[in-house]
Design a protein around this motif. Structure first.
Motif, short mmCIF file in Angstrom:
data_model
loop_
_atom_site.label_atom_id
_atom_site.label_comp_id
_atom_site.label_asym_id
_atom_site.label_seq_id
_atom_site.Cartn_x
_atom_site.Cartn_y
_atom_site.Cartn_z
N LEU A 176 0.84 -1.19 0.00
CA LEU A 176 0.00 0.00 0.00
C LEU A 176 0.88 1.25 0.00
N THR A 177 0.35 2.33 -0.55
CA THR A 177 1.05 3.60 -0.57
C THR A 177 0.50 4.50 0.54
N VAL A 178 1.37 4.91 1.45
CA VAL A 178 0.94 5.75 2.57
C VAL A 178 0.37 7.06 2.05
N GLY A 179 -0.77 7.45 2.58
CA GLY A 179 -1.42 8.68 2.17
C GLY A 179 -2.51 8.49 1.13
N VAL A 180 -2.57 7.31 0.49
CA VAL A 180 -3.58 7.04 -0.53
C VAL A 180 -4.85 6.51 0.12
N ARG A 181 -6.01 6.89 -0.40
CA ARG A 181 -7.29 6.39 0.11
C ARG A 181 -7.64 5.11 -0.63
N TYR A 182 -7.89 4.04 0.13
CA TYR A 182 -8.26 2.74 -0.44
C TYR A 182 -9.71 2.42 -0.10
N TYR A 183 -10.38 1.79 -1.05
CA TYR A 183 -11.79 1.43 -0.91
C TYR A 183 -11.92 -0.08 -0.80
N ILE A 184 -12.67 -0.53 0.20
CA ILE A 184 -12.97 -1.95 0.38
C ILE A 184 -14.38 -2.21 -0.13
N VAL A 185 -14.51 -3.13 -1.07
CA VAL A 185 -15.82 -3.52 -1.58
C VAL A 185 -16.11 -4.94 -1.11
N VAL A 186 -17.22 -5.12 -0.40
CA VAL A 186 -17.61 -6.43 0.14
C VAL A 186 -18.84 -6.92 -0.60
N THR A 187 -18.79 -8.17 -1.04
CA THR A 187 -19.93 -8.78 -1.71
C THR A 187 -19.91 -10.28 -1.43
N THR A 188 -20.86 -11.03 -2.02
CA THR A 188 -20.89 -12.48 -1.89
C THR A 188 -21.34 -13.08 -3.21
N ASN A 189 -20.61 -14.11 -3.66
CA ASN A 189 -21.03 -14.73 -4.91
C ASN A 189 -22.15 -15.73 -4.70
N ASN A 190 -22.70 -15.73 -3.47
CA ASN A 190 -23.91 -16.51 -3.21
C ASN A 190 -25.14 -15.61 -3.23
N ASN A 191 -24.90 -14.31 -3.40
CA ASN A 191 -25.98 -13.31 -3.47
C ASN A 191 -26.91 -13.37 -2.27
N VAL A 192 -26.32 -13.56 -1.10
CA VAL A 192 -27.12 -13.63 0.11
C VAL A 192 -27.28 -12.23 0.69
N ASN A 193 -28.51 -11.84 0.96
CA ASN A 193 -28.78 -10.57 1.64
C ASN A 193 -28.78 -10.82 3.13
#
Length: 451
Positions: free
Chosen positions: A125-142
């Motif tokens: 990772l680069t210090v100072g950069v904003r990182y985005y975490i995307v969470v999903t499921t390939n089972n499409n469970v809500n």
């Protein structure tokens, strides 16, 4: 009975609406910050989430939610658990946040078979950069899930020494010269958060400094720079107990820098300087403070003495009508700072003076012209007087000092000096405008520095 059935129906409709409502962080623009970053697991929901990600290499789910953190180190451990077949994508944007055309995938993890937990060990990772975490499921469970992120910078030994307002690091300065200190905010606690959304709120790690002005202080210049904090900022306070703050200045920075010049200060006063970053990124910084002297207070001891009277009146007065009074004005002691040479003499005449003795420009009759003291010591005009003393009527000369009660104000009528070596002087002739002069002296200084 009818009213009861209607009420039950309304409750059912409201429950159905809530059950399918989208989560607040359903897309990148509404990503929420990860907190805390110490590995503590926090529960979130995928219920009602919709797909909006098609650039990562592994997510296959039809529902995803977004989070972000600002990198303070080169590694991060991200774990998602509690749902069937979770997936994680780690993205960053350059240059436009949340513009999918500017998105880059840093890492992406999923797995095969039946599993309910997955971990991404992100590196590089680069210090100072904003990182985005995307969470999903390939089972499409809500459903709900747990997100755990461990991402912390190591804390240098000296970062916590001035973590509190009650224990600021004192800055000792030399008047007129920048004093620079190196500091850091890693691992520090937030400062005060005032009512409302203010520049001087400190929701992130904050450190404190104190500086006490001397009796001749007028302004203060502050610069702040950091290799890691993208939006550093500082606030200058006066306070006696760290509970009742008075805000003097707040400066929000960008591109790793923040600065403000000519902050008006009061002599013999202690100020607090709080340093932080607009964002959760912490790191090292350099803080430089310059306290500037009040050049307007350079004349600290002078005398006005009557030396002769034309009709024999005593030197102490009273004087006869029409009598010519000769006096000598002497500056006995002055503070030499930068370019505060003698540049003007403004006489004031009280009610007892006959106004008819003044000419149309307000000048009194002068039998002996003012003599130039300075001599040009270099350049094509070497050996000539440094300039000339001339009378200018009220309003013709502007006080060009950048601070103080008279800053940029027109002055009364008086004798003002015009240097013949200024930027507008040609052929060893003084320019017409005394505002371009610095004063009667052997050496030159930049123009527009009158005091």
């Amino acid at each position: 009975m009818i009213m009861k059935k209607i009420w039950i129906t309304l409750i059912s409709l409201l429950w159905s609406y809530l059950a399918v409502a989208q989560p607040a962080n359903d897309d990148c623009m509404n990503a929420i910050p990860v907190s805390p970053l110490d590995g503590t697991c926090v529960q979130y929901s995928l219920v009602g989430a919709t797909p909006d990600l098609n650039i990562a290499s592994c997510p296959e789910g039809m529902n995803n939610v977004w989070f972000y953190f600002d990198a303070v180190s080169t590694t991060a451990d991200i774990t998602v658990s509690g749902i069937i077949r979770p997936e994680i994508a780690l993205l960053y944007f350059d240059p436009s946040p949340c513009n999918m055309g500017d998105a880059f995938e840093h890492d992406c993890v999923d797995a095969g078979g039946f599993y309910t937990s997955i971990t991404m060990n992100a590196t590089g990772l680069t210090v100072g950069v904003r990182y985005y975490i995307v969470v999903t499921t390939n089972n499409n469970v809500n459903s709900t899930f747990n997100l755990c992120v461990t991402h912390q910078a190591s804390t240098p030994v000296n970062c916590l020494t001035n973590d509190l307002c009650t224990a600021p690091t004192p800055i000792t300065y030399t008047m007129g010269n920048p004093t620079c200190v190196n500091g850091c905010t890693n691992g520090t606690t937030p400062g005060p958060d005032f009512l409302g959304n203010n520049c001087y709120d400190f929701p992130n790690g904050t450190v404190w400094y104190s500086i006490t002005t001397t009796s001749n202080a007028a302004t203060m210049d502050i610069t702040l720079s950091s290799p890691t904090m993208l939006n550093p900022y500082f606030t200058v306070f006066t306070t006696s107990d760290c509970n009742n703050y008075t805000i003097v200045n707040c400066t929000q920075g960008n591109t790793n820098n923040a600065s403000f010049y000519n902050i008006n200060v009061t002599p013999n006063t202690t100020y607090l300087i709080a340093v932080s970053n607009n964002g959760t990124v912490e790191g090292n910084f350099e803080l430089c403070v310059t306290v500037n002297v009040d050049n307007s207070a350079c004349n600290i001891d002078n005398s006005l003495v009557v030396t002769a009277t034309s009709m024999g009146s005593p030197l102490t007065g009273p004087f006869k009508p029409g009598e010519i009074v000769t006096f000598c004005y002497t500056i006995n002691q002055y503070v030499q700072t930068n370019c505060n040479y003698l540049q003007g003499i403004v006489p004031t005449f009280g009610d007892c003076w006959d106004p008819t003795f003044l000419d149309v420009n307000g000048q009194p009759p002068v039998t002996v012209p003012l003599q130039t003291a300075g001599t040009i010591t270099s350049g094509p005009c070497t050996g000539l007087p440094a300039g000339t003393w001339d009378w200018f009527p009220a309003g013709a000369v502007i006080y060009n000092n950048i601070s103080g009660p008279m800053a940029n104000q027109p002055l009364p009528g008086g004798w003002f000096f015009r240097n013949i070596t200024g930027p507008l002087a040609f052929g060893c002739v003084a320019p017409a405008d005394p505002d371009d002069a610095w004063g009667d002296s052997n050496s030159g200084c930049p123009p527009n520095n009158n005091s």
